[in-house]
Write an enzyme that holds these catalytic residues in place. Structure first.
Site, PDB file in Angstrom:
ATOM      1  N   THR B  10       0.825  -1.212   0.000  1.00 13.83           N
ATOM      2  CA  THR B  10       0.000   0.000   0.000  1.00 13.83           C
ATOM      3  C   THR B  10       0.858   1.261   0.000  1.00 13.83           C
ATOM      4  O   THR B  10       0.549   2.243  -0.687  1.00 13.83           O
ATOM      5  CB  THR B  10      -0.891   0.009   1.259  1.00 13.83           C
ATOM      6  N   SER B  52       1.190  -7.266  -1.075  1.00 14.96           N
ATOM      7  CA  SER B  52       1.743  -8.344  -0.242  1.00 14.96           C
ATOM      8  C   SER B  52       0.807  -9.561  -0.205  1.00 14.96           C
ATOM      9  O   SER B  52       1.242 -10.653   0.150  1.00 14.96           O
ATOM     10  CB  SER B  52       2.078  -7.843   1.165  1.00 14.96           C
ATOM     11  N   THR B  81       1.146  -4.492   4.332  1.00 15.43           N
ATOM     12  CA  THR B  81       0.934  -4.841   5.747  1.00 15.43           C
ATOM     13  C   THR B  81       0.289  -6.217   5.921  1.00 15.43           C
ATOM     14  O   THR B  81       0.445  -6.828   6.980  1.00 15.43           O
ATOM     15  CB  THR B  81       0.045  -3.788   6.443  1.00 15.43           C
ATOM     16  N   ASP B  82      -0.412  -6.696   4.895  1.00 16.76           N
ATOM     17  CA  ASP B  82      -1.206  -7.921   5.090  1.00 16.76           C
ATOM     18  C   ASP B  82      -0.355  -9.145   5.400  1.00 16.76           C
ATOM     19  O   ASP B  82      -0.772 -10.010   6.165  1.00 16.76           O
ATOM     20  CB  ASP B  82      -2.086  -8.183   3.860  1.00 16.76           C
TER      21      ASP B  82
END
Lengths: 163, 163, 163, 163
Positions: B10, B52, B81-82
């Site tokens: 992101t 990700s 971040t995932d």
């Protein structure tokens, strides 16, 4: 728990659209912490809201008092860049390392309210250094942490550098 | 010298105005370092530019290879971040602490190109933690640094928290 | 008094940070009017909040109905750019010039929530054209006002141009 | 073809980070036109770069000369808000309506370089009014166009209003 002591400086200047000049209002720090999705336990204390060129010995003494009075062992101070090193020196004398406090001063070259500010980067940096560094007094600017007695602001470039 | 390895996420998404959707272009990291007036010696290497959720074992292996091959002992990795925690786990196995490397993964909940991004705060934070923390693999999000095996992303709140 | 009818489009897209994708929430129009220090008497009506590629005949009919029902002779419609010209055509038929209404459609190539949006420029432009142009249906994009039957969106460049 | 004559004012102030104060550099108008994806044929001429409180009779005379000398029948002038009405009055005398020129003065309450500026909205507005209004001298602020002799700046509110 980390204390953030706000003293003003470019960091917190805003544009007074009726007067047509830069001015101080309330600090932007809480808004910046929200923007950074910061989840560190912090308490924000607005000590004063002044330009660091206008900072007198009395003001520095009251910042030192606030550091000594703070229950928090980790303290970030937002401060104008022009005399940040001088205040760091005052704090290094007034708050000896044996007190176990990690104190990190930071600020900004451009007001947070401007699109092009370094303030959010510096706040993220200072909050991180204050958690990771051993007791002492530091200046966190330009992505680096300097010991209070190893730093100066280069007025030609606007950058902080090692002595 | 610090290496910044860019993998996408992101953090680096931008708006493709012709297609009307989010997309990847070149990384924003150099622009963000300029904005932060960063004076740390860094080298930026764009390893990949992917979401990700699309990151496969091969991709993680190539990130680990890049860490091992890097001459720099301090490495920041920008990452979606995932699955950031999953990559941190891979790196902790592939790059043992004895190698003396401090590796800090960071990212953003909102693309840097959006006004409301946490990216600049997180980059300032990650660059600071990577300088101050001992060798190991960490995730720097929300103003905090977590050891790779003590963190998870809470998908309800979007915040990283201790296990 | 000017009516601003909100239908969605890129103009009003925001970033849903938990889902990691663009989404609609409430319209940004009131915030944009505040930012523009707009002192024109306006009323904002959110008719729908959809991507203009998803706009069906029913939706266009309801926009036409809202124009006919509006007491205000001057109407700005925020709309996705992809089918803005098609809606303009529908309105030109449904709201004949004899009704004395000046209708200006506008939108954005980049969501307002992005730093690099054209939205604020376009809103200032549309609000001005709607006050100054004679009755009819227009598209205001790229700083220009086009009659509904003399314009197309060039999908290669993302710009609106004369037929 | 539209001429944009730049004279300075809050609109174009920027933050001089070495001096720590607001200052003038080159105009932001071309960057703003790019942001607005403006496709109107414009030529930008930087006449001066001053605060409108510092504008003297000579300066106003040179703006009038530039209007008279301009081949373009449509002219937008960016100007500080404090004496915008005074300059409008000078131009109304110096450039009579029979010359067939539509002249629109605009400005900003907050510098464009600040996140919260009304500048982009005002530029979109002024460029639109100048295309749609008949010959004459106007002030475009707050989303409205005022005839030069029917407007004043309310210094309490910072808003332009009818006499």
């Amino acid at each position: 728990m980390i204390a953030i002591l706000v003293t003003g400086g470019t960091f917190d200047k805003r544009y007074d659209e009726l007067a047509g000049r830069l001015a101080f209002g309330d600090t932007h720090v809480p808004e910046m912490l929200r923007l950074g999705r910061c989840r560190v336990d912090v308490v924000v204390r607005q000590l004063m809201m002044i330009d660091s060129l206008d900072m007198a010995d009395d003001d520095r003494a009251s910042i030192a008092d606030a550091c000594l009075a703070a229950a928090e062992p980790r303290i970030v101070i937002t401060h104008g860049t022009d005399t940040m090193v001088e205040t760091a020196r005052t704090l290094a004398v007034a708050v000896p390392t044996e007190r176990g406090k990690t104190i990190v001063l930071t600020g900004a070259m451009v007001p947070y309210a401007f699109g092009s500010s370094d303030g959010l980067f510096n706040l993220g940096s200072a909050l991180s250094f204050v958690q990771a560094l051993p007791p002492g007094v530091y200046v966190a600017m330009n992505g680096r942490a300097f010991k209070w007695n190893e730093v100066r602001k280069n007025r030609e470039t606007g950058m902080f550098e090692n002595l």
